[in-house]
Design an enzyme around this catalytic site. Sequence first.
Site, mmCIF file in Angstrom:
data_model
loop_
_atom_site.group_PDB
_atom_site.id
_atom_site.type_symbol
_atom_site.label_atom_id
_atom_site.label_comp_id
_atom_site.label_asym_id
_atom_site.label_seq_id
_atom_site.Cartn_x
_atom_site.Cartn_y
_atom_site.Cartn_z
ATOM 1 N N HIS A 1 19.300 38.824 27.230
ATOM 2 C CA HIS A 1 20.680 38.610 27.667
ATOM 3 C C HIS A 1 20.914 37.230 28.283
ATOM 4 C CE1 HIS A 1 18.257 39.777 30.991
ATOM 5 N NE2 HIS A 1 19.229 39.658 31.863
ATOM 6 N N ASP A 2 19.859 36.435 28.429
ATOM 7 C CA ASP A 2 20.016 35.082 28.961
ATOM 8 C C ASP A 2 19.797 34.006 27.901
ATOM 9 O OD1 ASP A 2 20.462 36.110 31.560
ATOM 10 O OD2 ASP A 2 18.302 36.221 31.925
ATOM 11 N N ASP B 1 13.785 41.128 38.615
ATOM 12 C CA ASP B 1 14.591 39.958 38.306
ATOM 13 C C ASP B 1 14.120 38.747 39.120
ATOM 14 O OD1 ASP B 1 17.070 38.893 37.072
ATOM 15 O OD2 ASP B 1 17.736 38.689 39.154
ATOM 16 N N GLU C 1 10.529 38.597 35.805
ATOM 17 C CA GLU C 1 11.146 37.533 35.007
ATOM 18 C C GLU C 1 10.922 36.183 35.668
ATOM 19 O OE1 GLU C 1 15.348 35.394 34.233
ATOM 20 O OE2 GLU C 1 14.773 36.419 36.066
ATOM 21 N N PHE D 1 22.097 29.685 42.154
ATOM 22 C CA PHE D 1 23.543 29.476 41.953
ATOM 23 C C PHE D 1 24.238 29.761 43.286
ATOM 24 C CE2 PHE D 1 21.684 31.477 38.080
ATOM 25 C CZ PHE D 1 21.475 30.296 37.394
ATOM 26 N N ASP D 2 25.215 30.661 43.272
ATOM 27 C CA ASP D 2 25.907 30.947 44.534
ATOM 28 C C ASP D 2 25.546 32.335 45.069
ATOM 29 O OD1 ASP D 2 27.046 32.413 42.540
ATOM 30 O OD2 ASP D 2 29.114 31.803 42.951
ATOM 31 N N ARG E 1 11.610 46.291 36.017
ATOM 32 C CA ARG E 1 11.682 44.894 35.585
ATOM 33 C C ARG E 1 12.252 44.148 36.778
ATOM 34 N NH1 ARG E 1 15.806 40.727 35.319
ATOM 35 N NH2 ARG E 1 15.451 39.393 33.534
ATOM 36 N N ASP F 1 29.784 54.145 25.435
ATOM 37 C CA ASP F 1 30.574 54.804 26.474
ATOM 38 C C ASP F 1 30.493 56.313 26.282
ATOM 39 O OD1 ASP F 1 32.371 55.673 28.340
ATOM 40 O OD2 ASP F 1 34.004 54.328 27.734
HETATM 41 C C1 NOJ Z 1 18.029 36.549 35.657
HETATM 42 C C2 NOJ Z 1 18.791 37.541 34.902
HETATM 43 O O1 NOJ Z 1 18.158 37.904 33.734
HETATM 44 C C3 NOJ Z 1 20.143 36.932 34.721
HETATM 45 O O2 NOJ Z 1 20.875 37.566 33.745
HETATM 46 C C4 NOJ Z 1 20.785 36.987 36.077
HETATM 47 O O3 NOJ Z 1 22.067 36.447 36.048
HETATM 48 C C5 NOJ Z 1 19.949 36.220 37.081
HETATM 49 N N1 NOJ Z 1 18.559 36.504 36.976
HETATM 50 C C6 NOJ Z 1 20.388 36.513 38.486
HETATM 51 O O4 NOJ Z 1 20.197 37.867 38.782
HETATM 52 CA CA CA Z 2 32.073 55.028 30.765
#
Ligand code: NOJ
Ligand code: CA
Length: 714
Positions: free
Chosen positions: A358-359, A260, A288, A226-227, A258, A61
């Site tokens: 992160h996934d 998505d 991705e 998903f939604d 990158r 931050d």
């Molecule tokens: C893949 C991303 O890496 C993930 O974190 C995200 O929730 C979904 N795509 C939807 O954007």
């Molecule tokens: Ca901040």
Amino acid sequence: MNKKLKATCLTLSIIMAQQLVCIPTKIVYAAEKYTSDASVENKVNYNTDVIYQIVTDRFFDGNVSNNPKGNIYDGTKKSPKKYFGGDWNGIANKITDGYLRDLGITAIWISQPVENIYSVFADGSTSYHGYWARDFKKPNPAFGTIEEFKKLVKVAHDNNIKVIIDFAPNHTSPANPDEPSYAENGKLYDNGNLLAGYSNDKNGMFNHNGGTDFSTVEDGTYRNLFDLADLNTQNNTVDKYLKDSIKLWLDTGIDGIRMDAVKHMPEGWQKNFMDSVYDYKQVFTFGEWFLSKREQDPKNVKFANDSGMSLLDFRYAQKIREVLRDGTDNMQGLNEVIASTANQYEHVNDQVTFIDNHDMDRFYNEGTAKANVDQALVLTLTSRGVPAIYYGTEQYMSGNGDPNNRAMMSGFDKNTNAYKIIQKLSPLRKNNPAIAYGDTQQKWINDDVYIYERKFGNNVALVAVNRNKSKSVDISGALTTLPEGIYKDTLGNVVSGNDINVNSKGELQKFTLKAGSAAVWSYVSNNNSPIIGNIGSPMVEPGKTVTVDGRGFGDIKGKVSFGTTEGQVVSWDDKEIKVIVPNIDAGKINVIVQTASGVKSNIYKNFDVLTGKQVSVRFVVKNANTSLGQNVYLSGDVAELGNWNANNMIGEIYNKVEYQYPNWYFDVSVPAGKTINFKFIKKNGNNLVWESGNNHTYKVPENNTGEIIVDWQN
Ligand code: NOJ
Ligand code: CA
Ligand code: NOJ
Ligand code: CA
């Protein structure tokens, strides 16, 4: 020797008086710039780079005044689905205070920077991750102002670091078709002006086909992930809006994208999007396409080879996790993945490797050996492909599942082993082109030990890892192309590595690879025959200037040929050439460099030349009834439609979501303004049934998207 060259020299004065092993390491100071392929100004070639992936909200931050107000923010950092306050100033601070700069990474990949929704769900979820866009033309105020974004780009560039943004044009945000008041109804804004919401979407800016069951690529493309309100990229307003949006971000000076969820957008639209990006500013782009453990998908390979962008290398990631995290496979499995991907991907060095993100569960698992992380880093940083390191890996952060794998950065300790490994190996990617561009050859292997060699021209790197934490292994009979001499471990023994001795026959003198150790031995040659390592951007229109990187081109201008046609050279030095792609037939082309004295380079294969500017067109054929096992394909008289070649047809095309059997459709990137001839084909194995009669003809629009609907001609 040049003052700026620090040399690691081992003189064996007694036994071999004349032998000198010399590994020059160029020290680059913040103010000084690398040149050619190692330069921060080279935005198309990332082979010499190390990427550091940051979830912007979770790093540092640097400006408390932009922290969101209200329930969307948790200053105590106890609700991991809320904003924690990390921002672009924070990242800039961590560059200037030396943490990122001294780590040696040369690119950062940050969260999607665009404005996201402000809602908080009942379960506490917010858009802290950046994947729930509201307005792709505005910055997310929680991350900072556009001036702060530009300042981050400048600070990064001043420190030889490139900036990659995440970009997620597949969707806006969560929506429920039956409940317009759910979240923000997926609403999309154009610099503050409402374009559409998911309910009552009069102009068809979204797809309205329900949620995907992930059964097929078609299902996952045209139904909601998903939604998430799925954008209709064939809609002219959406198509232009997304292309205009990325241009605004390209104007800030970013160096990479990158993309998505590329598995969930039509490949044809993405190819035309990449053409518009490269037409505007050429920046390295990787998508991705998620693959689960042991999953292989020919469509993933085709996308990496034909879409104009690279992919995150999920096969590599899943395998290295099996070998060094989960223990469900061994080094032979890793070697097999490296060998098979080298055949599948036309440009394997341009795919982006990683060990977690992160996934996924974080690589470091509480209670297990940190040495597993260290060894995985050594492998990834020296393997083919562009390594991406997830923030906090160097601090051995742990956390399984989302959002535990996205905790606030735990600290900024510069003395961890993982930090030191990255610090030692990142400069090696810049200095030794074997790491950046080389082939990979296995030199010694068993279930626990993997020794491989990377080689590019006369440059060599040899890497050894013993994952067994209790048993050392005696290595004998290993061969290398390292020249005769003694080599020190580039890692400086951080992972218990040893030195090696190579004799004149290229045999490694027997040595002991300690339990749990890893070592890297490097040889850089200043004497190279011409050899091409990379050409970027990988897919362009004729008339565009591309960058050819390699070694041994010589200082005097020679020639670059695309197929049989020479390109006009714009600049030339020993490592880098800029050349204009000549006006040649579109398709995958071989490129060769010839030095001024007539020496020819290797053949750089599969450079993708387009016919011209691209537009996404939906091709529809109605009433194409097929027998069991038969599917419909498309072909035509331009390279983008496969040039009537049965091996390069488009398809199999779709028949379930936007149109239903016996009607079939596919979105294809085709040359703008051109009148094209095409036909559909029914195909079962090698058995092809072409439409009879005349070719269909279609004039592709100059701009926007197109749709052409025909009846199957019996
Ligand atoms: C893949 C991303 O890496 C993930 O974190 C995200 O929730 C979904 N795509 C939807 O954007
Ligand atoms: Ca901040
Ligand atoms: C539609 C299917 O998608 C196709 O594969 C099949 O050939 C026809 N139905 C006829 O069964
Ligand atoms: Ca989609």
